[in-house]
Design an enzyme around this catalytic site. Structure first.
Site, PDB file in Angstrom:
ATOM      1  N   TYR A  31       0.777  -1.173   0.205  1.00  0.00           N
ATOM      2  CA  TYR A  31       0.027  -0.026  -0.068  1.00  0.00           C
ATOM      3  C   TYR A  31       0.846   1.345  -0.212  1.00  0.00           C
ATOM      4  CZ  TYR A  31      -3.114   3.653   1.715  1.00  0.00           C
ATOM      5  OH  TYR A  31      -3.669   4.663   2.028  1.00  0.00           O
ATOM      6  N   ALA A  89       3.793   1.465  -0.851  1.00  0.00           N
ATOM      7  CA  ALA A  89       4.580   1.511  -2.367  1.00  0.00           C
ATOM      8  C   ALA A  89       3.746   2.193  -3.303  1.00  0.00           C
ATOM      9  CB  ALA A  89       5.462   0.256  -2.780  1.00  0.00           C
TER      10      ALA A  89
END
Length: 241
Positions: free
Chosen positions: A145, A147
């Site tokens: 998430y 990233a």
């Protein structure tokens, strides 16, 4: 002439609050989402300036099919749809499971914004605004998430550079803990909430209204020289570039 806005994920939480703020500023607003009843109830509650358009922002075919329901000229696009697809999901097993989990967050949070923005780019008015919802996780971790939200920052920088000659700005709002949303589901314990609030300088959680106020400013004529930025909205829990 009345300005128009599209707010993805506009049926609940932050998206609903942003739609309400933009409508209060005199914009005609289309809220999008996958749940027809949720969108219909939100639009009815937000007044005559708000109407729903039901489609999945991760599905290219459905986005294209929905274009007829969206404004011919878009002054403000708010890429709000998304969420942590790991929430409530078992830990992945094996490489195939890891791949699936990472792709789910990338598609839901980053690819969806890229698809909708690309589809509506020809309709963006000169002097328009693109506002995308990032996250505190995009600057300090958070698995797939985080990233995906970090990737949004890089994409937004390229978008701002490309659209700038048309007077269009592109910015990311990166909230920290925001209550009264569906983000955590039933996974936010009292202990974790206390820890997250304790990290702030303001010693409180954020609200959808906090995010909506910043989005309304970024959508306004007064924000015309702010672009390519990540604006942190977390009460001082994280301060970064």
């Amino acid at each position: 002439m009345t300005r128009s806005a599209v707010v993805t994920g506009g049926g609940t939480g932050i998206g609903r609050a942003v739609a309400a703020a933009l409508a209060a500023d005199g914009l005609d607003v289309v809220i999008t989402g996958r749940r027809e009843q949720v969108l219909a109830e939100a639009a009815a509650g937000l007044g005559p300036r708000v109407r729903p358009a039901v489609f999945d922002v991760t599905d290219p075919g459905r986005i294209e099919a929905a274009l007829a329901e969206l404004p011919e000229t878009v002054d403000v696009l708010v890429n709000n749809a998304g969420g942590n697809t790991d929430t409530g999901r078992p830990a992945p097993s094996g490489l195939a499971g890891v791949r699936e989990a990472w792709l789910a967050n990338l598609e839901t949070n980053l690819v969806s914004a890229v698809l909708v923005t690309t589809a509506l780019e020809p309709r963006l008015a000169r002097g328009g605004r693109v506002i995308s919802m990032g996250s505190i996780a995009g600057g300090r971790g958070g698995g797939s998430y985080g990233a995906a939200k970090a990737g949004m920052r890089v994409w937004n920088a390229e978008l701002a550079a490309r659209l700038g000659e048309r007077g269009i700005t592109a910015n990311v709002i990166a909230p920290g803990l925001i209550e009264d949303t569906e983000f955590f589901g039933d996974q936010l314990t009292d202990e974790r909430r206390a820890m997250l609030v304790g990290q702030t300088a303001t010693k409180r959680a954020g609200t959808p209204a906090d995010v909506a106020a910043l989005a309304a400013f970024l959508a306004s004529p007064g924000a015309g020289h702010i672009t390519g930025q990540v604006l942190h909205l977390n009460g001082g829990a994280y301060i970064g570039a």
